[in-house]
Design an enzyme around this catalytic site. Structure first.
Site, PDB file in Angstrom:
ATOM      1  N   GLU A 102       0.819  -1.207   0.000  1.00 62.03           N
ATOM      2  CA  GLU A 102       0.000   0.000   0.000  1.00 62.03           C
ATOM      3  C   GLU A 102       0.857   1.262   0.000  1.00 62.03           C
ATOM      4  O   GLU A 102       0.565   2.233  -0.700  1.00 62.03           O
ATOM      5  CB  GLU A 102      -0.925   0.014   1.234  1.00 62.03           C
ATOM      6  CG  GLU A 102      -1.894  -1.155   1.286  1.00 62.03           C
ATOM      7  CD  GLU A 102      -1.368  -2.322   2.098  1.00 62.03           C
ATOM      8  OE1 GLU A 102      -2.169  -2.944   2.808  1.00 62.03           O
ATOM      9  OE2 GLU A 102      -0.144  -2.611   2.023  1.00 62.03           O
TER      10      GLU A 102
ATOM     11  N   CYS B 166      -2.607  -3.633   7.256  1.00 58.27           N
ATOM     12  CA  CYS B 166      -2.262  -3.815   8.674  1.00 58.27           C
ATOM     13  C   CYS B 166      -2.717  -2.614   9.490  1.00 58.27           C
ATOM     14  O   CYS B 166      -2.826  -1.494   8.996  1.00 58.27           O
ATOM     15  CB  CYS B 166      -0.766  -4.053   8.822  1.00 58.27           C
ATOM     16  SG  CYS B 166       0.281  -2.697   8.252  1.00 58.27           S
TER      17      CYS B 166
ATOM     18  N   THR C 192      14.351 -43.649  -5.678  1.00 53.22           N
ATOM     19  CA  THR C 192      14.952 -42.325  -5.515  1.00 53.22           C
ATOM     20  C   THR C 192      16.470 -42.335  -5.576  1.00 53.22           C
ATOM     21  O   THR C 192      17.098 -41.288  -5.435  1.00 53.22           O
ATOM     22  CB  THR C 192      14.524 -41.712  -4.169  1.00 53.22           C
ATOM     23  OG1 THR C 192      14.949 -42.569  -3.103  1.00 53.22           O
ATOM     24  CG2 THR C 192      13.018 -41.543  -4.109  1.00 53.22           C
TER      25      THR C 192
ATOM     26  N   GLY D 203      15.918 -37.867   2.196  1.00 54.81           N
ATOM     27  CA  GLY D 203      15.792 -39.258   1.809  1.00 54.81           C
ATOM     28  C   GLY D 203      14.540 -39.905   2.369  1.00 54.81           C
ATOM     29  O   GLY D 203      13.734 -39.259   3.056  1.00 54.81           O
ATOM     30  N   PRO D 204      14.347 -41.192   2.100  1.00 56.99           N
ATOM     31  CA  PRO D 204      13.111 -41.874   2.465  1.00 56.99           C
ATOM     32  C   PRO D 204      12.848 -41.945   3.961  1.00 56.99           C
ATOM     33  O   PRO D 204      11.689 -41.963   4.388  1.00 56.99           O
ATOM     34  CB  PRO D 204      13.283 -43.270   1.867  1.00 56.99           C
ATOM     35  CG  PRO D 204      14.750 -43.432   1.640  1.00 56.99           C
ATOM     36  CD  PRO D 204      15.272 -42.078   1.356  1.00 56.99           C
TER      37      PRO D 204
END
Length: 371
Positions: free
Chosen positions: A55, A78, A164, A301-302
């Site tokens: 603004e 705000c 992966t 990772g997994p």
């Protein structure tokens, strides 16, 4: 209630807001357009913290032409003093006669107060135009205000057979250049990028944002103000020379706090609770919420990804699927030991598209009829 001009100007404000996506955090990236009749006399978007909000930028451009004008703002102005004065007061002082707001700000310091302050000053205020688009645009910020923690997105790159990386740990590169560039966008718009110590030791990942791959007109902040690089490292095994600790982009090691001194590491460390012989995912997110993180990207990772999914803390999965096969000996996508079909986790596809030669699917947890 809203005219075609109103829709067009709010859509313009939404596009402007995108230009602040990478540098506004922890503030929401907001856009503002000021019109006199059908003429645009000022526009702006959120600047870095401590600088002008949307603004204020738009009012500075409009000058005296803001008197009697309409302001279109994607989020409620705000009404409190923070790093900058209240935007509601700036609009009132400039003589704006009407303010169209897409969405009320759930921040308790605002939450209707900005709109009410404008109304009390005789300004016409209308709320709700294109609110759904702003909900999506500011999802991380809105979630942090409403539930106390930001949006957690998990990025996974995998082969067509759901792998992966190779059994040896080799994982670069499964996907192509376009998908990897898309990941840079995810990193750039995140407040924090989280990985695990296993990924750091195997890949020596840097988790930096490579600006030359972004292909965006949204400006990036300097490296010191980019996403916090976070390593879940219970026993502080991150090597001092690790790339994730190098450079100006900030880093944080989350650890269990037992039996080891972090003094030898030139890195910031924070102790989090341990659960089931691993760092508690909820505790990690609590630390990041305390740092005003709106969007958190999990690149790991997994094991760590599986822990967050089992804890039902993942808001969005972004899966890149490469048209290649890595074979049955390669590493799985997730460490998610389910035994019965009744334990399966259902997901909803919210977006799917081709990125280069790879497929990107965005998924969210399914909502049951009982929820």
């Amino acid at each position: 209630m809203f005219s075609a001009l109103d829709h067009a100007m709010m859509a313009r404000a939404l596009r402007l807001a995108e230009r602040g996506r990478y540098w506004a955090r922890p503030n929401p990236h907001v856009g503002c357009v000021i019109t006199h009749g059908e003429q645009v006399v000022g526009e702006g978007f959120t600047q870095p913290p401590g600088q002008g909000h949307a603004e204020v930028q738009a009012l500075a451009q409009a000058g005296e032409r803001a008197r009697g004008a309409t302001a279109y703002v994607t989020l409620e102005p705000c009404a409190h003093f923070g790093r900058t004065p209240p935007c509601a007061d700036a609009l009132i002082s400039a003589g704006v006669s009407r303010v169209v707001v897409a969405l009320e700000d759930p921040d308790p310091r605002v939450s209707g107060g900005g709109a009410q302050r404008l109304r009390d000053a005789g300004v016409q205020v209308e709320v709700g135009l294109l609110a759904g688009q702003v909900e999506r645009q500011l999802a991380g910020f809105l979630l942090r205000q409403r539930r106390g923690r930001g949006r957690l997105r998990t990025k996974i790159a995998m082969s067509l057979d759901g792998r992966t990386g190779m059994a040896s740990g080799e994982s670069q590169w499964i996907t192509g250049p376009a998908a990897r560039a898309d990941v840079q966008r995810l990193r750039a718009e995140s407040c924090a990028v989280v990985t695990g110590i296993g990924t750091v030791l195997a890949d020596d990942c840097a988790l930096t944002v490579r600006a030359d791959e972004l292909h965006s007109d949204a400006p990036l902040p300097p490296p010191a103000q980019r996403a916090l690089r976070v390593v879940a490292d219970r026993r502080l095994r991150t090597p001092p020379q690790a790339r994730v600790l190098a450079g100006e982009q900030p880093s944080l090691l989350l650890w269990g706090g037992e039996g080891i001194s972090p003094a030898a590491l030139a890195a910031e460390t924070t102790v989090v609770a341990v659960q089931n012989d691993a760092l508690d995912p909820a505790a990690m997110l609590k630390v990041l919420a305390g740092r005003d993180c709106n969007d958190i990207l999990l690149e790991s990772g997994p094991t760590l990804v599986g822990a967050f999914i089992r804890a039902a803390l993942v808001d969005e999965l972004i899966v890149y699927i490469a048209p290649r096969l890595l074979g049955s000996q390669a590493r799985p996508m997730l460490d998610l030991p389910l035994e019965r079909m009744s334990e399966a986790l259902d997901l909803q596809i919210s977006d799917r598209r081709q990125v280069g030669n790879d497929l990107r699917i965005t998924l969210t947890p399914a909502v049951s009829s009982a929820d």
